[in-house]
Design an enzyme around this catalytic site. Structure first.
Site, mmCIF file in Angstrom:
data_model
loop_
_atom_site.group_PDB
_atom_site.id
_atom_site.type_symbol
_atom_site.label_atom_id
_atom_site.label_comp_id
_atom_site.label_asym_id
_atom_site.label_seq_id
_atom_site.Cartn_x
_atom_site.Cartn_y
_atom_site.Cartn_z
ATOM 1 N N TYR A 119 55.157 -11.676 36.177
ATOM 2 C CA TYR A 119 53.858 -11.579 35.497
ATOM 3 C C TYR A 119 53.639 -12.919 34.797
ATOM 4 O O TYR A 119 54.253 -13.929 35.171
ATOM 5 C CB TYR A 119 53.957 -10.366 34.546
ATOM 6 C CG TYR A 119 52.693 -9.977 33.850
ATOM 7 C CD1 TYR A 119 51.521 -9.712 34.566
ATOM 8 C CD2 TYR A 119 52.653 -9.855 32.457
ATOM 9 C CE1 TYR A 119 50.362 -9.344 33.909
ATOM 10 C CE2 TYR A 119 51.496 -9.483 31.799
ATOM 11 C CZ TYR A 119 50.353 -9.237 32.534
ATOM 12 O OH TYR A 119 49.206 -8.873 31.879
ATOM 13 N N ARG A 172 38.751 -15.811 38.480
ATOM 14 C CA ARG A 172 39.203 -16.333 37.168
ATOM 15 C C ARG A 172 40.624 -15.817 36.959
ATOM 16 O O ARG A 172 40.831 -14.780 36.344
ATOM 17 C CB ARG A 172 38.255 -15.839 36.058
ATOM 18 C CG ARG A 172 38.431 -16.490 34.721
ATOM 19 C CD ARG A 172 39.676 -16.055 33.945
ATOM 20 N NE ARG A 172 39.564 -14.797 33.238
ATOM 21 C CZ ARG A 172 40.601 -13.964 33.030
ATOM 22 N NH1 ARG A 172 41.809 -14.214 33.510
ATOM 23 N NH2 ARG A 172 40.423 -12.857 32.364
ATOM 24 N N LYS A 190 50.428 -7.024 38.312
ATOM 25 C CA LYS A 190 49.961 -5.950 37.412
ATOM 26 C C LYS A 190 50.492 -4.605 37.904
ATOM 27 O O LYS A 190 50.911 -3.761 37.114
ATOM 28 C CB LYS A 190 48.427 -5.909 37.375
ATOM 29 C CG LYS A 190 47.789 -7.113 36.708
ATOM 30 C CD LYS A 190 47.461 -6.866 35.246
ATOM 31 C CE LYS A 190 46.977 -8.127 34.553
ATOM 32 N NZ LYS A 190 46.808 -8.008 33.121
ATOM 33 N N GLU A 261 40.249 -6.766 37.697
ATOM 34 C CA GLU A 261 41.099 -7.757 37.043
ATOM 35 C C GLU A 261 40.681 -9.174 37.417
ATOM 36 O O GLU A 261 40.510 -9.489 38.595
ATOM 37 C CB GLU A 261 42.559 -7.523 37.486
ATOM 38 C CG GLU A 261 43.581 -8.309 36.706
ATOM 39 C CD GLU A 261 43.736 -7.799 35.263
ATOM 40 O OE1 GLU A 261 43.882 -6.582 35.070
ATOM 41 O OE2 GLU A 261 43.715 -8.649 34.349
ATOM 42 N N ASP A 262 40.541 -10.007 36.418
ATOM 43 C CA ASP A 262 40.360 -11.443 36.605
ATOM 44 C C ASP A 262 39.162 -11.820 37.481
ATOM 45 O O ASP A 262 39.282 -12.603 38.438
ATOM 46 C CB ASP A 262 41.667 -12.079 37.113
ATOM 47 C CG ASP A 262 42.724 -12.123 35.998
ATOM 48 O OD1 ASP A 262 42.498 -11.539 34.919
ATOM 49 O OD2 ASP A 262 43.778 -12.742 36.209
ATOM 50 N N ASP A 282 40.201 -4.482 32.909
ATOM 51 C CA ASP A 282 41.362 -4.778 32.066
ATOM 52 C C ASP A 282 41.102 -5.952 31.121
ATOM 53 O O ASP A 282 41.547 -5.941 29.978
ATOM 54 C CB ASP A 282 42.537 -5.085 33.000
ATOM 55 C CG ASP A 282 43.832 -5.280 32.246
ATOM 56 O OD1 ASP A 282 44.055 -4.558 31.266
ATOM 57 O OD2 ASP A 282 44.619 -6.147 32.653
ATOM 58 N N ASP A 283 40.394 -6.960 31.591
ATOM 59 C CA ASP A 283 40.215 -8.162 30.756
ATOM 60 C C ASP A 283 39.279 -7.906 29.582
ATOM 61 O O ASP A 283 39.494 -8.437 28.495
ATOM 62 C CB ASP A 283 39.703 -9.323 31.624
ATOM 63 C CG ASP A 283 40.722 -9.660 32.691
ATOM 64 O OD1 ASP A 283 41.813 -10.105 32.339
ATOM 65 O OD2 ASP A 283 40.436 -9.422 33.885
ATOM 66 N N ASN A 426 46.331 -17.322 28.722
ATOM 67 C CA ASN A 426 47.472 -17.370 29.646
ATOM 68 C C ASN A 426 47.226 -18.404 30.728
ATOM 69 O O ASN A 426 46.066 -18.709 31.026
ATOM 70 C CB ASN A 426 47.649 -15.992 30.307
ATOM 71 C CG ASN A 426 48.009 -14.934 29.298
ATOM 72 O OD1 ASN A 426 48.825 -15.135 28.437
ATOM 73 N ND2 ASN A 426 47.361 -13.771 29.404
HETATM 74 N N1 LIG Z 1 46.379 -11.899 26.266
HETATM 75 C C1 LIG Z 1 45.785 -11.146 27.136
HETATM 76 O O1 LIG Z 1 46.134 -9.981 27.346
HETATM 77 C C2 LIG Z 1 44.643 -11.696 27.899
HETATM 78 C C3 LIG Z 1 44.384 -13.024 27.921
HETATM 79 N N2 LIG Z 1 43.325 -13.504 28.633
HETATM 80 C C4 LIG Z 1 43.159 -14.939 28.674
HETATM 81 O O2 LIG Z 1 41.978 -15.318 28.019
HETATM 82 C C5 LIG Z 1 41.457 -16.474 28.613
HETATM 83 C C6 LIG Z 1 39.970 -16.285 28.823
HETATM 84 O O3 LIG Z 1 39.731 -15.207 29.699
HETATM 85 P P1 LIG Z 1 38.236 -14.702 29.944
HETATM 86 O O4 LIG Z 1 37.570 -14.437 28.656
HETATM 87 O O5 LIG Z 1 38.285 -13.595 30.901
HETATM 88 O O6 LIG Z 1 37.591 -15.977 30.621
HETATM 89 P P2 LIG Z 1 36.091 -16.412 30.625
HETATM 90 O O7 LIG Z 1 35.956 -17.471 31.635
HETATM 91 O O8 LIG Z 1 35.220 -15.213 30.719
HETATM 92 O O9 LIG Z 1 35.873 -17.034 29.159
HETATM 93 C C7 LIG Z 1 36.372 -18.264 28.722
HETATM 94 C C8 LIG Z 1 35.640 -18.658 27.462
HETATM 95 O O10 LIG Z 1 36.227 -19.830 26.938
HETATM 96 C C9 LIG Z 1 35.185 -20.728 26.601
HETATM 97 N N3 LIG Z 1 35.634 -22.116 26.670
HETATM 98 C C10 LIG Z 1 35.939 -22.849 27.762
HETATM 99 N N4 LIG Z 1 36.239 -24.103 27.393
HETATM 100 C C11 LIG Z 1 36.113 -24.167 26.061
HETATM 101 C C12 LIG Z 1 36.272 -25.188 25.097
HETATM 102 N N5 LIG Z 1 36.630 -26.413 25.456
HETATM 103 N N6 LIG Z 1 36.070 -24.881 23.804
HETATM 104 C C13 LIG Z 1 35.719 -23.659 23.440
HETATM 105 N N7 LIG Z 1 35.551 -22.633 24.299
HETATM 106 C C14 LIG Z 1 35.754 -22.894 25.595
HETATM 107 C C15 LIG Z 1 34.101 -20.460 27.625
HETATM 108 O O11 LIG Z 1 32.846 -20.937 27.148
HETATM 109 C C16 LIG Z 1 34.165 -18.940 27.689
HETATM 110 O O12 LIG Z 1 33.395 -18.408 26.647
HETATM 111 C C17 LIG Z 1 42.276 -16.709 29.868
HETATM 112 O O13 LIG Z 1 43.214 -17.732 29.624
HETATM 113 C C18 LIG Z 1 43.013 -15.438 30.092
HETATM 114 O O14 LIG Z 1 44.268 -15.639 30.667
HETATM 115 C C19 LIG Z 1 42.464 -12.682 29.295
HETATM 116 C C20 LIG Z 1 42.685 -11.345 29.318
HETATM 117 C C21 LIG Z 1 43.827 -10.749 28.656
HETATM 118 C C1 LIG Z 2 46.683 -10.919 30.807
HETATM 119 C C2 LIG Z 2 45.479 -11.017 31.574
HETATM 120 O O1 LIG Z 2 44.953 -10.023 32.044
HETATM 121 C C3 LIG Z 2 44.869 -12.299 31.772
HETATM 122 O O2 LIG Z 2 45.355 -13.290 31.239
HETATM 123 O O3 LIG Z 2 43.863 -12.343 32.476
HETATM 124 MG MG LIG Z 3 43.501 -10.497 33.479
#
Ligand SMILES: NC(=O)C1=CN([C@@H]2O[C@H](COP(=O)(O)OP(=O)(O)OC[C@H]3O[C@@H](n4cnc5c(N)ncnc54)[C@H](O)[C@@H]3O)[C@@H](O)[C@H]2O)C=CC1
Ligand SMILES: CC(=O)C(=O)O
Ligand SMILES: [Mg+2]
Length: 599
Positions: A119, A172, A190, A261-262, A282-283, A426
């Site tokens: 993962y 994504r 997952k 997912e993603d 999930d996201d 991540n």
């Molecule tokens: N910890 C967890 O369980 C999870 C973590 N994530 C992580 O969160 C991150 C984002 O995922 P999503 O929201 O789905 O992606 P997304 O693409 O929908 O959103 C990304 C956001 O970051 C912003 N962004 C990009 N560059 C930027 C910058 N230089 N300064 C400020 N903001 C900036 C974008 O404008 C957008 O609002 C990924 O790295 C993903 O791995 C996502 C889901 C679960």
């Molecule tokens: C953990 C997860 O779902 C993500 O980083 O997109």
């Molecule tokens: Mg995800």
């Protein structure tokens, strides 16, 4: 004779759990190869001799049966001898294919070591290099060209009883951008956690990747890339494809749970399907619930009342908005009005603080949180926003590794006794800060959770332990609860309940270590508790179909859930016992009939 046939059928049925073993026995019905359950009989050195003889595999591998302990020792030594993480990822994929129960035994016995290899973070590198390392399908790939014929293609999946699928278009993948069909590592990873953490049977899982084109030019030009070379389909084309896919999935497996997912923009599909299918994103939702669960504990440990918190979010995408929305629900639960709760959040995207008068057209999902109290001033950088808001919480869901600079962390440390710092992007390379940075720059006072795992860190003679705020703490239990009570949909209350379940699992010892999540080694118990909460919420919302569960006490229901969970240790033991005794029965029958026994 009747008993002989019954015995043979029994063995054939049970040996299905050993994957393609039956293919090699002349008396047995030929089965398809099983990418996800493996051909483990050929590699399972613990199978007793009588069973090997009966099944026609005697002599096909080394003679003396191993114990599980020896087998595990050998596997771990082989795994640890790999020089690179990607080498370990490949080894584990092959092990899952070759001997599915052994893979899950090792995963559940060594969660802390193995989870990061199947993962986040290693799955991120695997997806980036999928075209290079690809060997086995391990799931289904659908293409946009299959439009109009999806139901027929789904018929090719060899497992009759799929309970859950994780579906991506790879657009994504973690914070690594659009990886097209290379994103397949994510549904596989997952679903491996679904099995390892929540005991969904391996053969009940379907990793699904849809090739809707990719915006990744480098991949489109890579001769090894395994997907189509076309650009991404339009949102309208995606919608039409998904309408057909959802219907086809439900037609083949009426009770299937579908996890999105993603996806780059997952809001429209969630809106469109959430009322008609047992599906969730999930996201948006899983991440919202898991971070809400961590925030409940962090708010308690910060000694600041919920109403006095102020949260700055870097990232206003699916995860950022999903998390903010879920915490609004929690604050409302705590007695705040929705408007007051909403005003506790300042979201920052790539253009700066999200405000109503910023001058650009905001995406629909950002409008709810857009500020209207900025008095015409636009704040461009995170640091400016931190100075303006003086937050108690900073949350990173931006994909920008290192965005929580030492200066920002130090400011958080100066402004708060217990600053809440959650770099959630991540994989590790995208984390907004490391655990070490958070500890050093706040003099050990940070309440911390990150999306990907970090090691404990020693600072000024004390060992600090990081929390992992990752949706892996809830999605397995959401899926398990939904499957077990046969819910017809996944309601907002079921998602909320999954997050609420988490703090109930934190022990006093874990609280003393300032942990905001239970230790990962207890993830199976955590998933059972999450499933319990999810089922109760489904019952309240009247979307469950297994009504007799309503009459059970919480204690009995939780016990029942645990009993229903696939346990790779018990699975192997019971199959082996049964096979051995069936083989002996057959030998006895043969000797009564004067046939020469093989045993
Ligand atoms: N910890 C967890 O369980 C999870 C973590 N994530 C992580 O969160 C991150 C984002 O995922 P999503 O929201 O789905 O992606 P997304 O693409 O929908 O959103 C990304 C956001 O970051 C912003 N962004 C990009 N560059 C930027 C910058 N230089 N300064 C400020 N903001 C900036 C974008 O404008 C957008 O609002 C990924 O790295 C993903 O791995 C996502 C889901 C679960
Ligand atoms: C953990 C997860 O779902 C993500 O980083 O997109
Ligand atoms: Mg995800």
């Amino acid at each position: 004779m009747a008993s002989k046939t019954a015995t043979q059928n029994g063995i054939a049925q049970h040996s299905a759990n050993y994957g393609s073993i039956v293919t090699h026995h002349p008396k047995k019905q030929k089965t398809h190869s099983r990418p996800h359950t493996g051909a483990e009989a050929h590699y399972d050195t613990t199978i007793p001799k009588p069973v090997r003889k009966y099944l026609g595999t005697y002599g096909l591998f080394p003679p003396e049966p191993d114990t599980y302990e020896v087998q595990k020792k050998r596997c771990l030594a082989q795994l640890r001898s790999k020089q690179t993480n990607i080498g370990k990822f490949i080894y584990l994929s092959q092990l899952r294919h070759a001997n599915v129960h052994l893979f899950y035994r090792i995963l559940t016995d060594h969660f802390t070591e193995i989870t990061p290899l199947v993962y986040t973070p290693v799955v991120g590198e695997a997806c980036q290099r999928w075209s290079e390392i690809y060997m086995l399908p391990e799931g289904m790939y659908l293409s946009y060209l299959d439009k109009g014929n999806i139901a027929n293609v789904l018929k090719n999946w060899h497992q009759e009883h799929v309970e859950i699928t994780v579906v991506t278009d790879g657009s994504r993948i973690l914070g690594l951008g659009d990886l097209g069909v290379n994103g397949m590592g994510i549904p596989i990873g997952k679903l491996a956690l679904y099995t390892g953490c929540a005991g969904i049977r391996p053969e009940g899982t379907l990793p699904l990747t849809i090739d809707l084109g990719t915006s990744n030019k480098a991949f489109r030009e890579d001769p090894l890339y395994l997907g189509s070379r076309r650009d991404k389909v339009t949102p309208e084309e995606e919608k039409e494809f998904l309408d057909e896919l959802m219907e086809a999935l439900k037609e083949r497996w009426p009770d299937i749970v579908i996890q999105f997912e993603d996806w780059k923009n997952p809001f429209p599909s969630l809106q469109r399907y959430r009322n008609d299918y047992a599906m969730f994103n999930d996201d948006i939702q899983g991440t919202g619930a898991v971070i809400m669960g961590g925030i409940i504990g962090a708010v308690q440990q910060s000694d600041v009342a919920a109403k006095d918190h102020r949260a700055v979010f870097l990232g206003a995408g699916s995860a950022g908005v999903g998390v903010a929305q879920q915490i609004v629900d929690y604050f409302v639960h705590e007695g705040m009005s929705e408007d007051d709760a909403k005003r506790k959040f300042w979201l920052v995207d790539s253009k700066g603080l999200v405000t109503l008068d910023r001058g650009d057209k905001l995406a629909d999902h950002k409008v709810y949180f857009a500020r209207d109290d900025n008095e015409g001033q636009q704040y461009k950088s995170l640091e400016e926003v931190v100075d303006h808001v003086k937050p108690t919480i900073i949350m990173g869901l931006s994909t920008i590794g290192g965005a929580f600079t030492p200066e920002i962390l130090q400011k958080m440390g100066k402004m708060n006794d217990r600053p809440i710092i959650f770099p959630l992007s991540n994989p590790v390379s995208k984390s907004e800060c490391t655990f070490e940075e958070a500890i050093v720059n706040t003099d050990g006072r940070a309440l911390f959770a990150s999306g990907s795992p970090f090691y404990p860190y020693e600072y000024k003679g004390k060992t600090y332990h990081p929390g992992q705020g990752n949706n892996m703490y809830v999605f397995p239990g959401i899926g398990l609860g939904t499957i077990l009570c046969k819910a017809i949909k996944v309601t907002s209350n079921m998602i909320y309940a999954s997050g609420e379940a988490l703090p109930t699992m934190i022990t006093e010892e874990e609280k003393d270590l300032a942990l905001l999540y239970p230790q990962i080694t207890r993830i199976r118990d955590v998933s059972a508790r999450v499933a319990l909460y999810v089922i109760r919420a489904a019952q309240k919302d009247n979307v469950d179909r297994l009504h007799h569960l309503r009459d059970m006490s919480d204690e009995d229901l939780e016990e029942w859930i645990v009993e229903k969970m696939y346990d790779p240790h018990k699975a192997v033991e019971s199959i082996e016992d049964e096979l051995e005794s069936l083989a002996k029965d057959l030998a006895h029958t043969r000797s009564l009939q004067g046939e020469k026994s093989m045993l």
